[in-house]
Motif scaffolding. Structure first.
Motif, PDB file in Angstrom:
ATOM      1  N   LYS A   7       0.933  -1.071  -0.072  1.00 42.36           N
ATOM      2  CA  LYS A   7      -0.059   0.072  -0.081  1.00 42.36           C
ATOM      3  C   LYS A   7       1.158   1.261   0.319  1.00 42.36           C
ATOM      4  O   LYS A   7       0.700   2.405  -0.886  1.00 42.36           O
ATOM      5  CB  LYS A   7      -0.774  -0.046   1.513  1.00 42.36           C
ATOM      6  CG  LYS A   7      -1.765   1.487   1.448  1.00 42.36           C
ATOM      7  CD  LYS A   7      -2.979   1.520   2.273  1.00 42.36           C
ATOM      8  CE  LYS A   7      -3.273   2.236   2.723  1.00 42.36           C
ATOM      9  NZ  LYS A   7      -4.047   2.604   4.331  1.00 42.36           N
ATOM     10  N   LEU A   8       2.291   1.144   1.113  1.00 47.80           N
ATOM     11  CA  LEU A   8       2.782   2.851   1.016  1.00 47.80           C
ATOM     12  C   LEU A   8       3.396   2.097  -0.013  1.00 47.80           C
ATOM     13  O   LEU A   8       3.660   3.907  -0.721  1.00 47.80           O
ATOM     14  CB  LEU A   8       3.470   1.944   1.937  1.00 47.80           C
ATOM     15  CG  LEU A   8       2.978   2.463   3.644  1.00 47.80           C
ATOM     16  CD1 LEU A   8       3.915   1.818   4.565  1.00 47.80           C
ATOM     17  CD2 LEU A   8       1.962   4.143   4.295  1.00 47.80           C
ATOM     18  N   ALA A   9       4.288   1.463  -0.690  1.00 40.64           N
ATOM     19  CA  ALA A   9       4.451   1.409  -2.531  1.00 40.64           C
ATOM     20  C   ALA A   9       3.959   1.959  -3.148  1.00 40.64           C
ATOM     21  O   ALA A   9       4.766   2.511  -4.535  1.00 40.64           O
ATOM     22  CB  ALA A   9       4.644   0.087  -2.687  1.00 40.64           C
ATOM     23  N   TYR A  14       2.600   6.129  -6.839  1.00 42.44           N
ATOM     24  CA  TYR A  14       2.101   7.177  -7.440  1.00 42.44           C
ATOM     25  C   TYR A  14       2.391   8.889  -6.799  1.00 42.44           C
ATOM     26  O   TYR A  14       2.043   9.815  -7.896  1.00 42.44           O
ATOM     27  CB  TYR A  14       0.662   7.420  -7.330  1.00 42.44           C
ATOM     28  CG  TYR A  14      -0.218   8.024  -7.134  1.00 42.44           C
ATOM     29  CD1 TYR A  14      -1.012   8.163  -8.748  1.00 42.44           C
ATOM     30  CD2 TYR A  14      -0.774   9.560  -6.925  1.00 42.44           C
ATOM     31  CE1 TYR A  14      -1.793   8.946  -9.174  1.00 42.44           C
ATOM     32  CE2 TYR A  14      -2.023  10.126  -6.874  1.00 42.44           C
ATOM     33  CZ  TYR A  14      -2.579  10.043  -8.146  1.00 42.44           C
ATOM     34  OH  TYR A  14      -3.057  10.681  -8.864  1.00 42.44           O
ATOM     35  N   SER A  15       2.185   8.859  -6.410  1.00 42.75           N
ATOM     36  CA  SER A  15       3.324  10.580  -5.451  1.00 42.75           C
ATOM     37  C   SER A  15       4.360  11.182  -6.412  1.00 42.75           C
ATOM     38  O   SER A  15       4.629  11.799  -6.860  1.00 42.75           O
ATOM     39  CB  SER A  15       3.904   9.761  -3.969  1.00 42.75           C
ATOM     40  OG  SER A  15       2.782  10.089  -3.346  1.00 42.75           O
ATOM     41  N   TYR A  37      -6.906   1.542  -4.686  1.00 44.03           N
ATOM     42  CA  TYR A  37      -6.103   2.389  -3.654  1.00 44.03           C
ATOM     43  C   TYR A  37      -5.422   4.164  -3.011  1.00 44.03           C
ATOM     44  O   TYR A  37      -5.329   5.034  -2.457  1.00 44.03           O
ATOM     45  CB  TYR A  37      -4.660   1.377  -2.730  1.00 44.03           C
ATOM     46  CG  TYR A  37      -4.783   0.310  -1.928  1.00 44.03           C
ATOM     47  CD1 TYR A  37      -5.427   0.137  -0.766  1.00 44.03           C
ATOM     48  CD2 TYR A  37      -5.210  -0.908  -3.034  1.00 44.03           C
ATOM     49  CE1 TYR A  37      -5.420  -0.837   0.059  1.00 44.03           C
ATOM     50  CE2 TYR A  37      -5.486  -1.724  -1.918  1.00 44.03           C
ATOM     51  CZ  TYR A  37      -6.201  -1.915  -0.227  1.00 44.03           C
ATOM     52  OH  TYR A  37      -6.176  -2.739   0.250  1.00 44.03           O
ATOM     53  N   VAL A  38      -5.119   4.411  -4.712  1.00 45.69           N
ATOM     54  CA  VAL A  38      -4.509   5.851  -5.558  1.00 45.69           C
ATOM     55  C   VAL A  38      -5.923   6.469  -5.038  1.00 45.69           C
ATOM     56  O   VAL A  38      -5.853   7.438  -4.383  1.00 45.69           O
ATOM     57  CB  VAL A  38      -4.266   5.275  -6.834  1.00 45.69           C
ATOM     58  CG1 VAL A  38      -4.330   7.218  -7.274  1.00 45.69           C
ATOM     59  CG2 VAL A  38      -3.296   4.409  -6.590  1.00 45.69           C
ATOM     60  N   ASN A  39      -6.850   5.520  -5.410  1.00 45.63           N
ATOM     61  CA  ASN A  39      -8.275   7.216  -5.174  1.00 45.63           C
ATOM     62  C   ASN A  39      -8.944   7.063  -4.284  1.00 45.63           C
ATOM     63  O   ASN A  39      -8.837   8.036  -3.425  1.00 45.63           O
ATOM     64  CB  ASN A  39     -10.039   5.890  -5.932  1.00 45.63           C
ATOM     65  CG  ASN A  39      -9.791   5.956  -7.026  1.00 45.63           C
ATOM     66  OD1 ASN A  39      -8.948   7.163  -7.805  1.00 45.63           O
ATOM     67  ND2 ASN A  39     -10.676   5.352  -7.815  1.00 45.63           N
ATOM     68  N   GLY A  63      -1.675   3.789   7.857  1.00 51.43           N
ATOM     69  CA  GLY A  63      -1.700   2.545   8.443  1.00 51.43           C
ATOM     70  C   GLY A  63      -1.880   1.083   7.464  1.00 51.43           C
ATOM     71  O   GLY A  63      -2.164   1.141   5.975  1.00 51.43           O
ATOM     72  N   ALA A  64      -2.298   0.165   7.795  1.00 46.67           N
ATOM     73  CA  ALA A  64      -2.913  -1.448   6.938  1.00 46.67           C
ATOM     74  C   ALA A  64      -3.842  -1.132   6.576  1.00 46.67           C
ATOM     75  O   ALA A  64      -4.458  -0.504   6.680  1.00 46.67           O
ATOM     76  CB  ALA A  64      -2.886  -2.681   8.343  1.00 46.67           C
TER      77      ALA A  64
END
Length: 136
Positions: A7-9, A14-15, A37-39, A63-64
């Motif tokens: 998720k963090l990746a 995306y950033s 996850y981007v939305n 978070g998770a």
């Protein structure tokens, strides 16, 4: 389902301007998963812009991932099918009539009998309903 690192990746890539397709390909997830996850990230960032960075929003961002699940409604198990199921599951006379002399009636036996009688219901649905019926 993805883990917190993925998720963090996704958010990080995306950033930095990576496309959804390239993120999906790099991390080995579907584009739909990456899009989800981007939305979520975009919505959370909008909330951060208006409300400030609260602990709740930090947990959403970093978070998770939380899997959203809704209980499935069984639309088939109604009316005459439900009545017949209860008859077969509980009434000893009906069981003997339907199955003959048996020591124990199983969900598989009930499922086969319901199908023979023309009801369209899956084996797993019968097993689930029978398990719940016996528990009560």
């Amino acid at each position: 389902m993805i883990n917190q690192v993925d998720k963090l990746a996704i958010i990080s890539l995306y950033s930095r301007g990576h496309s959804l397709r390239s993120i999906a390909k790099t991390l080995g997830h579907s584009r739909q998963t990456v899009t989800t996850y981007v939305n979520e990230y975009k919505k959370t960032m909008e909330l951060v812009a208006t409300q400030g960075e609260t602990e709740e929003l930090k947990a959403r961002l970093y978070g998770a991932p939380k899997r959203k699940s809704a209980p499935r409604a069984c639309s088939i198990y109604v009316g005459s099918l439900k009545e017949r199921f209860v008859e077969l599951a509980s009434n000893k006379d009906k069981q003997e009539e339907a199955f003959g002399e048996v020591k124990k009636v199983t969900a598989a036996m009930i499922s086969r009998k319901l199908k023979e009688e023309g009801y369209h219901i899956g084996d797993s649905t019968v097993r689930l309903k029978y398990r719940k019926y016996k528990a009560n």
